[in-house]
Motif scaffolding. Structure first.
Motif, PDB file in Angstrom:
ATOM      1  N   ILE A 132       0.900  -1.319   0.067  1.00 54.95           N
ATOM      2  CA  ILE A 132      -0.014  -0.212   0.645  1.00 54.95           C
ATOM      3  C   ILE A 132       0.974   0.958   0.186  1.00 54.95           C
ATOM      4  O   ILE A 132       1.137   1.908  -1.065  1.00 54.95           O
ATOM      5  CB  ILE A 132      -0.998   0.195   1.545  1.00 54.95           C
ATOM      6  CG1 ILE A 132      -1.768  -1.306   0.833  1.00 54.95           C
ATOM      7  CG2 ILE A 132      -1.839   1.442   1.235  1.00 54.95           C
ATOM      8  CD1 ILE A 132      -3.004  -1.022   2.298  1.00 54.95           C
ATOM      9  N   PHE A 133       1.907   1.078   1.341  1.00 53.90           N
ATOM     10  CA  PHE A 133       3.246   2.540   0.798  1.00 53.90           C
ATOM     11  C   PHE A 133       3.692   2.459  -0.740  1.00 53.90           C
ATOM     12  O   PHE A 133       3.356   3.812  -0.810  1.00 53.90           O
ATOM     13  CB  PHE A 133       3.667   2.402   2.100  1.00 53.90           C
ATOM     14  CG  PHE A 133       3.276   2.806   2.934  1.00 53.90           C
ATOM     15  CD1 PHE A 133       3.740   4.525   2.797  1.00 53.90           C
ATOM     16  CD2 PHE A 133       3.191   2.427   4.429  1.00 53.90           C
ATOM     17  CE1 PHE A 133       3.232   5.333   3.845  1.00 53.90           C
ATOM     18  CE2 PHE A 133       2.917   3.218   5.248  1.00 53.90           C
ATOM     19  CZ  PHE A 133       3.286   4.571   5.106  1.00 53.90           C
ATOM     20  N   THR A 134       3.895   1.288  -1.414  1.00 52.42           N
ATOM     21  CA  THR A 134       4.329   1.614  -2.519  1.00 52.42           C
ATOM     22  C   THR A 134       3.749   2.850  -3.606  1.00 52.42           C
ATOM     23  O   THR A 134       3.844   3.522  -4.412  1.00 52.42           O
ATOM     24  CB  THR A 134       4.856   0.103  -3.222  1.00 52.42           C
ATOM     25  OG1 THR A 134       5.564  -0.549  -2.673  1.00 52.42           O
ATOM     26  CG2 THR A 134       5.031   0.546  -4.447  1.00 52.42           C
ATOM     27  N   VAL A 135       2.199   1.894  -3.190  1.00 47.80           N
ATOM     28  CA  VAL A 135       0.950   2.698  -4.636  1.00 47.80           C
ATOM     29  C   VAL A 135       1.612   4.000  -3.649  1.00 47.80           C
ATOM     30  O   VAL A 135       1.084   4.820  -4.847  1.00 47.80           O
ATOM     31  CB  VAL A 135      -0.211   1.759  -4.165  1.00 47.80           C
ATOM     32  CG1 VAL A 135      -1.418   2.827  -4.765  1.00 47.80           C
ATOM     33  CG2 VAL A 135      -0.139   1.214  -4.723  1.00 47.80           C
ATOM     34  N   ILE A 136       1.029   4.742  -2.530  1.00 46.97           N
ATOM     35  CA  ILE A 136       1.053   6.065  -1.647  1.00 46.97           C
ATOM     36  C   ILE A 136       2.370   6.824  -2.800  1.00 46.97           C
ATOM     37  O   ILE A 136       1.968   7.794  -2.930  1.00 46.97           O
ATOM     38  CB  ILE A 136       1.034   6.240  -0.611  1.00 46.97           C
ATOM     39  CG1 ILE A 136      -0.471   5.435   0.093  1.00 46.97           C
ATOM     40  CG2 ILE A 136       1.363   7.504   0.075  1.00 46.97           C
ATOM     41  CD1 ILE A 136      -0.636   5.050   1.418  1.00 46.97           C
ATOM     42  N   ILE A 137       3.591   6.102  -2.244  1.00 47.32           N
ATOM     43  CA  ILE A 137       4.464   7.297  -2.874  1.00 47.32           C
ATOM     44  C   ILE A 137       5.103   7.041  -4.129  1.00 47.32           C
ATOM     45  O   ILE A 137       4.639   8.419  -5.017  1.00 47.32           O
ATOM     46  CB  ILE A 137       5.888   5.693  -2.417  1.00 47.32           C
ATOM     47  CG1 ILE A 137       6.066   5.886  -0.780  1.00 47.32           C
ATOM     48  CG2 ILE A 137       6.830   6.136  -3.207  1.00 47.32           C
ATOM     49  CD1 ILE A 137       7.072   5.119  -0.637  1.00 47.32           C
ATOM     50  N   ALA A 138       4.204   6.493  -5.182  1.00 45.18           N
ATOM     51  CA  ALA A 138       3.774   6.143  -6.449  1.00 45.18           C
ATOM     52  C   ALA A 138       2.998   7.484  -6.997  1.00 45.18           C
ATOM     53  O   ALA A 138       2.958   8.308  -8.132  1.00 45.18           O
ATOM     54  CB  ALA A 138       3.657   5.172  -7.044  1.00 45.18           C
ATOM     55  N   LEU A 139       1.885   7.545  -6.225  1.00 44.32           N
ATOM     56  CA  LEU A 139       0.874   8.742  -6.838  1.00 44.32           C
ATOM     57  C   LEU A 139       1.400   9.698  -5.696  1.00 44.32           C
ATOM     58  O   LEU A 139       1.097  11.027  -6.550  1.00 44.32           O
ATOM     59  CB  LEU A 139      -0.385   8.321  -5.573  1.00 44.32           C
ATOM     60  CG  LEU A 139      -1.275   7.138  -6.052  1.00 44.32           C
ATOM     61  CD1 LEU A 139      -2.603   6.104  -4.917  1.00 44.32           C
ATOM     62  CD2 LEU A 139      -1.716   7.615  -7.204  1.00 44.32           C
ATOM     63  N   GLU A 140       1.764  10.653  -4.790  1.00 40.89           N
ATOM     64  CA  GLU A 140       2.781  11.485  -4.316  1.00 40.89           C
ATOM     65  C   GLU A 140       3.765  11.757  -5.555  1.00 40.89           C
ATOM     66  O   GLU A 140       3.568  12.959  -5.757  1.00 40.89           O
ATOM     67  CB  GLU A 140       3.300  10.815  -3.100  1.00 40.89           C
ATOM     68  CG  GLU A 140       3.740  12.755  -2.787  1.00 40.89           C
ATOM     69  CD  GLU A 140       2.907  13.350  -1.833  1.00 40.89           C
ATOM     70  OE1 GLU A 140       2.546  15.080  -1.917  1.00 40.89           O
ATOM     71  OE2 GLU A 140       1.887  12.781  -1.709  1.00 40.89           O
ATOM     72  N   PHE A 141       4.297  10.903  -6.140  1.00 37.20           N
ATOM     73  CA  PHE A 141       5.634  11.135  -7.344  1.00 37.20           C
ATOM     74  C   PHE A 141       4.366  11.492  -8.800  1.00 37.20           C
ATOM     75  O   PHE A 141       5.085  12.594  -9.102  1.00 37.20           O
ATOM     76  CB  PHE A 141       6.363   9.805  -7.522  1.00 37.20           C
ATOM     77  CG  PHE A 141       7.499   9.685  -8.405  1.00 37.20           C
ATOM     78  CD1 PHE A 141       8.122  11.002  -7.567  1.00 37.20           C
ATOM     79  CD2 PHE A 141       7.782   9.723  -9.329  1.00 37.20           C
ATOM     80  CE1 PHE A 141       9.308  11.390  -8.821  1.00 37.20           C
ATOM     81  CE2 PHE A 141       8.417   9.874 -10.683  1.00 37.20           C
ATOM     82  CZ  PHE A 141       9.873  10.515 -10.258  1.00 37.20           C
ATOM     83  N   LYS A 142       3.060  10.477  -8.528  1.00 39.09           N
ATOM     84  CA  LYS A 142       2.639  11.306  -9.388  1.00 39.09           C
ATOM     85  C   LYS A 142       2.486  12.791  -9.317  1.00 39.09           C
ATOM     86  O   LYS A 142       2.651  13.425 -10.459  1.00 39.09           O
ATOM     87  CB  LYS A 142       1.689  10.394 -10.383  1.00 39.09           C
ATOM     88  CG  LYS A 142       0.846  11.165 -11.475  1.00 39.09           C
ATOM     89  CD  LYS A 142       0.132   9.972 -11.406  1.00 39.09           C
ATOM     90  CE  LYS A 142      -1.433  10.308 -10.935  1.00 39.09           C
ATOM     91  NZ  LYS A 142      -2.087  10.958 -10.778  1.00 39.09           N
ATOM     92  N   LYS A 143       2.038  13.073  -8.474  1.00 38.89           N
ATOM     93  CA  LYS A 143       1.178  14.605  -7.879  1.00 38.89           C
ATOM     94  C   LYS A 143       2.059  14.845  -8.075  1.00 38.89           C
ATOM     95  O   LYS A 143       2.295  16.861  -8.693  1.00 38.89           O
ATOM     96  CB  LYS A 143       0.730  14.864  -6.423  1.00 38.89           C
ATOM     97  CG  LYS A 143       0.228  15.212  -6.076  1.00 38.89           C
ATOM     98  CD  LYS A 143      -0.524  15.530  -4.774  1.00 38.89           C
ATOM     99  CE  LYS A 143      -0.630  16.552  -4.411  1.00 38.89           C
ATOM    100  NZ  LYS A 143      -0.121  16.827  -2.652  1.00 38.89           N
ATOM    101  N   SER A 144       3.151  15.641  -7.429  1.00 37.45           N
ATOM    102  CA  SER A 144       4.398  15.593  -7.883  1.00 37.45           C
ATOM    103  C   SER A 144       5.179  16.597  -9.455  1.00 37.45           C
ATOM    104  O   SER A 144       4.622  17.846  -9.812  1.00 37.45           O
ATOM    105  CB  SER A 144       6.031  15.914  -7.185  1.00 37.45           C
ATOM    106  OG  SER A 144       6.298  14.958  -7.568  1.00 37.45           O
TER     107      SER A 144
END
Length: 170
Positions: A75-87
Protein backbone atom coordinates in the motif's frame (compact mmCIF):
# COMPACT_ATOMS: atom_id res chain seq x y z
CA UNK A 1 -15.19 30.54 -20.81
CA UNK A 2 -16.14 29.06 -24.17
CA UNK A 3 -14.20 26.41 -26.01
CA UNK A 4 -13.15 28.96 -28.64
CA UNK A 5 -11.75 31.26 -25.94
CA UNK A 6 -9.84 28.39 -24.39
CA UNK A 7 -8.49 27.41 -27.80
CA UNK A 8 -7.33 30.96 -28.49
CA UNK A 9 -5.69 31.18 -25.06
CA UNK A 10 -3.93 27.87 -25.59
CA UNK A 11 -2.85 28.96 -29.06
CA UNK A 12 -1.28 32.13 -27.65
CA UNK A 13 0.47 30.12 -24.93
CA UNK A 14 1.82 27.78 -27.58
CA UNK A 15 3.41 30.67 -29.43
CA UNK A 16 5.10 31.90 -26.28
CA UNK A 17 6.47 28.54 -25.22
CA UNK A 18 10.06 27.83 -26.06
CA UNK A 19 11.30 24.57 -27.48
CA UNK A 20 12.75 23.54 -24.14
CA UNK A 21 9.44 24.22 -22.37
CA UNK A 22 7.74 21.93 -24.88
CA UNK A 23 10.37 19.28 -24.29
CA UNK A 24 10.04 19.61 -20.53
CA UNK A 25 6.25 19.40 -20.66
CA UNK A 26 6.38 16.35 -22.96
CA UNK A 27 8.80 14.55 -20.63
CA UNK A 28 6.70 15.36 -17.56
CA UNK A 29 3.51 14.18 -19.24
CA UNK A 30 5.20 10.99 -20.44
CA UNK A 31 6.55 10.28 -16.95
CA UNK A 32 3.09 10.96 -15.50
CA UNK A 33 1.61 8.48 -17.96
CA UNK A 34 4.20 5.84 -17.05
CA UNK A 35 3.65 6.35 -13.33
CA UNK A 36 -0.11 6.06 -13.85
CA UNK A 37 0.48 2.69 -15.52
CA UNK A 38 2.69 1.61 -12.61
CA UNK A 39 0.03 2.70 -10.10
CA UNK A 40 -2.72 0.81 -11.92
CA UNK A 41 -0.52 -2.31 -12.13
CA UNK A 42 0.43 -2.03 -8.45
CA UNK A 43 -3.19 -1.61 -7.34
CA UNK A 44 -4.23 -4.55 -9.53
CA UNK A 45 -1.46 -6.76 -8.13
CA UNK A 46 -2.24 -5.66 -4.57
CA UNK A 47 -5.93 -6.43 -5.08
CA UNK A 48 -5.18 -9.88 -6.48
CA UNK A 49 -2.74 -10.70 -3.67
CA UNK A 50 -5.20 -9.61 -1.01
CA UNK A 51 -8.17 -11.34 -2.61
CA UNK A 52 -6.59 -14.62 -3.71
CA UNK A 53 -3.57 -14.82 -1.44
CA UNK A 54 -5.22 -13.82 1.80
CA UNK A 55 -9.01 -13.79 1.75
CA UNK A 56 -9.82 -16.80 -0.45
CA UNK A 57 -6.84 -18.84 0.74
CA UNK A 58 -7.92 -18.28 4.34
CA UNK A 59 -4.53 -17.02 5.43
CA UNK A 60 -5.81 -13.65 6.61
CA UNK A 61 -4.77 -14.11 10.20
CA UNK A 62 -4.96 -10.90 12.28
CA UNK A 63 -2.26 -12.16 14.60
CA UNK A 64 0.30 -12.71 11.80
CA UNK A 65 2.25 -9.46 11.60
CA UNK A 66 4.16 -10.56 8.48
CA UNK A 67 0.97 -10.52 6.43
CA UNK A 68 0.16 -7.00 7.54
CA UNK A 69 3.73 -5.87 6.93
CA UNK A 70 3.58 -7.15 3.38
CA UNK A 71 0.14 -5.61 2.69
CA UNK A 72 1.02 -2.24 4.20
CA UNK A 73 4.35 -2.26 2.36
CA UNK A 74 2.51 -2.72 -0.94
CA UNK A 75 0.00 0.00 0.00
CA UNK A 76 2.83 2.40 0.80
CA UNK A 77 4.40 1.63 -2.57
CA UNK A 78 1.18 2.78 -4.27
CA UNK A 79 1.02 5.89 -2.07
CA UNK A 80 4.62 6.78 -2.93
CA UNK A 81 3.91 6.42 -6.64
CA UNK A 82 0.78 8.59 -6.31
CA UNK A 83 2.71 11.29 -4.48
CA UNK A 84 5.41 11.21 -7.14
CA UNK A 85 2.78 11.51 -9.87
CA UNK A 86 1.17 14.41 -8.03
CA UNK A 87 4.47 16.29 -7.88
CA UNK A 88 4.92 15.80 -11.62
CA UNK A 89 1.39 17.02 -12.30
CA UNK A 90 2.17 20.22 -10.41
CA UNK A 91 5.03 20.80 -12.83
CA UNK A 92 2.85 19.88 -15.81
CA UNK A 93 0.16 22.36 -14.78
CA UNK A 94 2.87 25.04 -14.57
CA UNK A 95 2.09 25.98 -11.01
CA UNK A 96 5.78 25.61 -10.32
CA UNK A 97 8.73 25.64 -12.69
CA UNK A 98 10.52 22.70 -11.10
CA UNK A 99 9.62 19.87 -8.79
CA UNK A 100 9.24 21.33 -5.33
CA UNK A 101 11.73 20.15 -2.77
CA UNK A 102 8.89 19.68 -0.30
CA UNK A 103 7.41 16.96 -2.52
CA UNK A 104 10.76 15.22 -2.77
CA UNK A 105 11.12 15.26 1.02
CA UNK A 106 7.58 13.88 1.46
CA UNK A 107 8.32 11.08 -1.00
CA UNK A 108 11.55 10.26 0.83
CA UNK A 109 9.73 10.25 4.18
CA UNK A 110 7.09 7.91 2.79
CA UNK A 111 9.78 5.59 1.45
CA UNK A 112 11.56 5.51 4.81
CA UNK A 113 8.26 4.92 6.63
CA UNK A 114 7.57 2.03 4.25
CA UNK A 115 11.00 0.62 5.06
CA UNK A 116 10.31 0.87 8.79
CA UNK A 117 6.94 -0.86 8.39
CA UNK A 118 8.29 -3.81 6.41
CA UNK A 119 11.46 -4.10 8.52
CA UNK A 120 11.88 -7.43 10.26
CA UNK A 121 13.01 -6.50 13.75
CA UNK A 122 14.47 -9.96 14.35
CA UNK A 123 16.99 -9.48 11.54
CA UNK A 124 17.72 -5.75 11.92
CA UNK A 125 20.79 -4.73 13.86
CA UNK A 126 21.20 -1.65 16.01
CA UNK A 127 23.30 0.22 13.45
CA UNK A 128 20.61 -0.26 10.80
CA UNK A 129 17.93 1.06 13.17
CA UNK A 130 20.11 4.04 14.11
CA UNK A 131 20.64 4.85 10.43
CA UNK A 132 16.89 4.74 9.73
CA UNK A 133 16.15 6.91 12.77
CA UNK A 134 18.79 9.44 11.69
CA UNK A 135 17.39 9.63 8.17
CA UNK A 136 13.85 10.10 9.48
CA UNK A 137 14.99 12.84 11.88
CA UNK A 138 17.02 14.62 9.19
CA UNK A 139 14.18 14.51 6.65
CA UNK A 140 11.72 15.70 9.29
CA UNK A 141 13.92 18.67 10.18
CA UNK A 142 14.42 19.57 6.51
CA UNK A 143 10.67 19.33 5.86
CA UNK A 144 9.95 21.52 8.90
CA UNK A 145 12.48 24.14 7.76
CA UNK A 146 11.11 24.20 4.21
CA UNK A 147 7.52 24.38 5.42
CA UNK A 148 8.41 27.16 7.82
CA UNK A 149 10.16 29.21 5.13
CA UNK A 150 7.24 28.64 2.72
CA UNK A 151 4.77 29.81 5.37
CA UNK A 152 6.83 32.93 6.05
CA UNK A 153 7.07 33.69 2.33
CA UNK A 154 3.30 33.28 1.88
CA UNK A 155 2.64 35.46 4.92
CA UNK A 156 4.91 38.21 3.58
CA UNK A 157 3.22 38.07 0.18
CA UNK A 158 -0.22 38.25 1.84
CA UNK A 159 0.81 41.29 3.88
CA UNK A 160 2.10 43.09 0.79
CA UNK A 161 -1.10 42.30 -1.09
CA UNK A 162 -3.20 43.56 1.82
CA UNK A 163 -1.19 46.77 2.03
CA UNK A 164 -1.59 47.38 -1.69
CA UNK A 165 -5.33 46.84 -1.49
CA UNK A 166 -5.74 49.38 1.23
CA UNK A 167 -3.34 51.89 -0.28
CA UNK A 168 -0.68 51.52 2.37
CA UNK A 169 2.04 50.38 -0.04
CA UNK A 170 2.80 51.89 -3.40
Amino acid sequence: MSINDEFQETKSEVRLASLYQWFERAVVLFLTFLIAIVVVAAVWTLSLKILFGLVLAGSLDPSDFRVFQAVFGMIFTVIIALEFKKSLLVVAERREAVVQIRSVIVIALLAICRKVIILDLNEADALHMLALATVILALGVVYWLIRDSDCQREETAYRKLSRRRYGLLR
